[in-house]
Each structure stands twice: as C-alpha cells, then as structure tokens.
Design a protein around this motif. Structure first.
Motif, PDB file in Angstrom:
ATOM      1  N   GLU A  30       8.733  -7.195 -21.413  1.00  0.00           N
ATOM      2  CA  GLU A  30       8.567  -5.926 -20.700  1.00  0.00           C
ATOM      3  C   GLU A  30       7.160  -5.355 -20.895  1.00  0.00           C
ATOM      4  O   GLU A  30       6.550  -4.845 -19.957  1.00  0.00           O
ATOM      5  CB  GLU A  30       9.616  -4.910 -21.154  1.00  0.00           C
ATOM      6  N   ALA A  34       4.354  -4.800 -17.895  1.00  0.00           N
ATOM      7  CA  ALA A  34       3.709  -3.502 -17.688  1.00  0.00           C
ATOM      8  C   ALA A  34       2.192  -3.625 -17.793  1.00  0.00           C
ATOM      9  O   ALA A  34       1.454  -3.049 -16.981  1.00  0.00           O
ATOM     10  CB  ALA A  34       4.227  -2.493 -18.710  1.00  0.00           C
ATOM     11  N   ALA A  37       0.861  -5.421 -14.660  1.00  0.00           N
ATOM     12  CA  ALA A  37       0.943  -4.532 -13.494  1.00  0.00           C
ATOM     13  C   ALA A  37      -0.161  -3.477 -13.538  1.00  0.00           C
ATOM     14  O   ALA A  37      -0.820  -3.206 -12.527  1.00  0.00           O
ATOM     15  CB  ALA A  37       2.316  -3.869 -13.438  1.00  0.00           C
ATOM     16  N   ASN A  38      -0.388  -2.900 -14.714  1.00  0.00           N
ATOM     17  CA  ASN A  38      -1.442  -1.888 -14.847  1.00  0.00           C
ATOM     18  C   ASN A  38      -2.827  -2.491 -14.611  1.00  0.00           C
ATOM     19  O   ASN A  38      -3.692  -1.853 -14.011  1.00  0.00           O
ATOM     20  CB  ASN A  38      -1.385  -1.232 -16.225  1.00  0.00           C
ATOM     21  N   CYS A  41      -3.255  -2.934 -10.897  1.00  0.00           N
ATOM     22  CA  CYS A  41      -3.493  -1.629 -10.272  1.00  0.00           C
ATOM     23  C   CYS A  41      -4.925  -1.157 -10.517  1.00  0.00           C
ATOM     24  O   CYS A  41      -5.572  -0.620  -9.616  1.00  0.00           O
ATOM     25  CB  CYS A  41      -2.495  -0.593 -10.795  1.00  0.00           C
ATOM     26  N   PHE A  82       5.551  -2.978  -4.470  1.00  0.00           N
ATOM     27  CA  PHE A  82       5.759  -1.721  -5.190  1.00  0.00           C
ATOM     28  C   PHE A  82       6.633  -1.935  -6.417  1.00  0.00           C
ATOM     29  O   PHE A  82       6.445  -1.287  -7.438  1.00  0.00           O
ATOM     30  CB  PHE A  82       6.398  -0.666  -4.282  1.00  0.00           C
ATOM     31  N   ALA A  83       7.600  -2.864  -6.335  1.00  0.00           N
ATOM     32  CA  ALA A  83       8.461  -3.152  -7.486  1.00  0.00           C
ATOM     33  C   ALA A  83       7.652  -3.746  -8.630  1.00  0.00           C
ATOM     34  O   ALA A  83       7.926  -3.477  -9.796  1.00  0.00           O
ATOM     35  CB  ALA A  83       9.579  -4.107  -7.076  1.00  0.00           C
ATOM     36  N   ARG A  86       4.432  -0.756  -9.405  1.00  0.00           N
ATOM     37  CA  ARG A  86       4.977   0.516  -9.892  1.00  0.00           C
ATOM     38  C   ARG A  86       4.067   1.713  -9.648  1.00  0.00           C
ATOM     39  O   ARG A  86       4.238   2.761 -10.263  1.00  0.00           O
ATOM     40  CB  ARG A  86       5.302   0.438 -11.383  1.00  0.00           C
ATOM     41  N   GLN A  87       3.062   1.572  -8.786  1.00  0.00           N
ATOM     42  CA  GLN A  87       2.165   2.688  -8.456  1.00  0.00           C
ATOM     43  C   GLN A  87       1.968   2.726  -6.944  1.00  0.00           C
ATOM     44  O   GLN A  87       1.443   1.777  -6.364  1.00  0.00           O
ATOM     45  CB  GLN A  87       0.815   2.534  -9.149  1.00  0.00           C
ATOM     46  N   LYS A  88       2.384   3.821  -6.326  1.00  0.00           N
ATOM     47  CA  LYS A  88       2.331   3.896  -4.862  1.00  0.00           C
ATOM     48  C   LYS A  88       0.904   3.896  -4.331  1.00  0.00           C
ATOM     49  O   LYS A  88       0.621   3.287  -3.299  1.00  0.00           O
ATOM     50  CB  LYS A  88       3.073   5.137  -4.375  1.00  0.00           C
TER      51      LYS A  88
END
Length: 174
Positions: A30, A34, A37-38, A41, A82-83, A86-88
């Motif tokens: 997890e 994260a 993903a960050n 982004c 988006f899944a 995790r940031q629109k």
C-alpha cells in the motif's frame, strides 16, 4: 539420498525470482502504491521530477501506462487512471494536456537522466521527465526572454523620454 532430499528442500525456500518485476523499494504494497501514484502526479504537474534512480525506474512504467490510458480517453480509461492516481487535478491535466501532446508517439513517453550521487548517502539521483517536456521548457524560456526584452525596451523608451523632457526643460529655462 537423504542429503539430496534435504538440499532440495533447502533450495525450495530460496527459489529464484523469475518473472517477478515488482520493484519493492523497501515498502509494503500500500505504501509503495501511494508513493508511485504521488510520484506520477508530481511528474504530471511539474513535467519533471528529481528522485532516486530506483524510484524513477519504478515510476516510469506506471507513468507510461497512465499516458496510454490518457490517449484512449474513454470514460473507463478516465476512471481507471483516477483510481490509480487518486488526484483529480493530475488526471484532468493528463487527459487534457499530456495525452494529446503524445498522440503521434507509440510509447517511450518518459526519459531518465542520471545526475550522479546524492551528497548525504551517495544514492544515485536522476530526473524523470516527459520526452517532449524539453520542447515545452524551451518555449517557456523563449517566452520569458521575449517578455524580458519587451520590458527592457519599454524601460529604455521611458528613460529616453525622461532625457528628452529634461532637455526641453533646460531649453525653456534658457
């Protein structure tokens, strides 16, 4: 015979990691998801990120997959992106700006530029950037240079106008 069986059992515990591509980065699943993903982004937002070489190599496949989803542009692709992200805001920028920019490219959207070692712990550091980001940076530099040139021209014009008014005032006084 007993020795051969015990060796077989021992080697079963230390099987080779064939076809295991996940770079673990010393984190639980997890936390790793994260982190990646960050990082993606941040890459989308800033066009370039400075990170360790291991993280850059781990982030690269995820970033490439997100661009591929962005190029598809369907609702399903948007929801999948988006899944993961995790940031629109990042997802919106991915679909509206980055994916159309790479429409003619069939993969290889990112590059890793090695920077050397970090001073504190000698970890290898690298830039992860979009391949076409160099063009964007050049355009921004050109625009900034044009603004600076226009501003200096304007200031030169104001300085010349001030000198003319001083000369007129001196001529009127005499």
């Amino acid at each position: 015979m007993e020795l051969a069986q015990s060796n077989r059992r021992a080697s079963a515990n230390f099987a080779m990691r064939h076809q295991k591509k996940t770079i673990k980065l010393g984190r639980k699943a997890e936390h790793r998801k994260a982190l990646l993903a960050n990082q993606v982004c941040s890459l989308i937002e800033h066009q370039r990120i400075r990170t360790t070489l291991a993280k850059a190599k781990a982030v690269r496949p995820l970033a490439e997959k997100m661009v591929t989803l962005g190029k598809k542009g369907s609702i399903h692709a948007r929801r999948t992106a988006f899944a993961v992200l995790r940031q629109k805001d990042a997802g919106k920028k991915l679909f509206d700006e980055i994916a159309p920019r790479t429409a003619d490219r069939n993969g290889g959207y990112t590059r890793i530029v090695k920077l050397g070692q970090r001073k504190s712990d000698a970890a290898p550091i690298a830039y992860l950037e979009w391949v076409d980001a160099a063009l964007l940076l050049d355009q921004e530099i050109d625009e900034a240079a044009e603004k600076k040139a226009r501003k200096s021209k304007k200031e030169d014009g104001q300085a010349a106008g001030a000198e003319k008014s001083k000369k007129k005032a001196a001529a009127a006084a005499t």
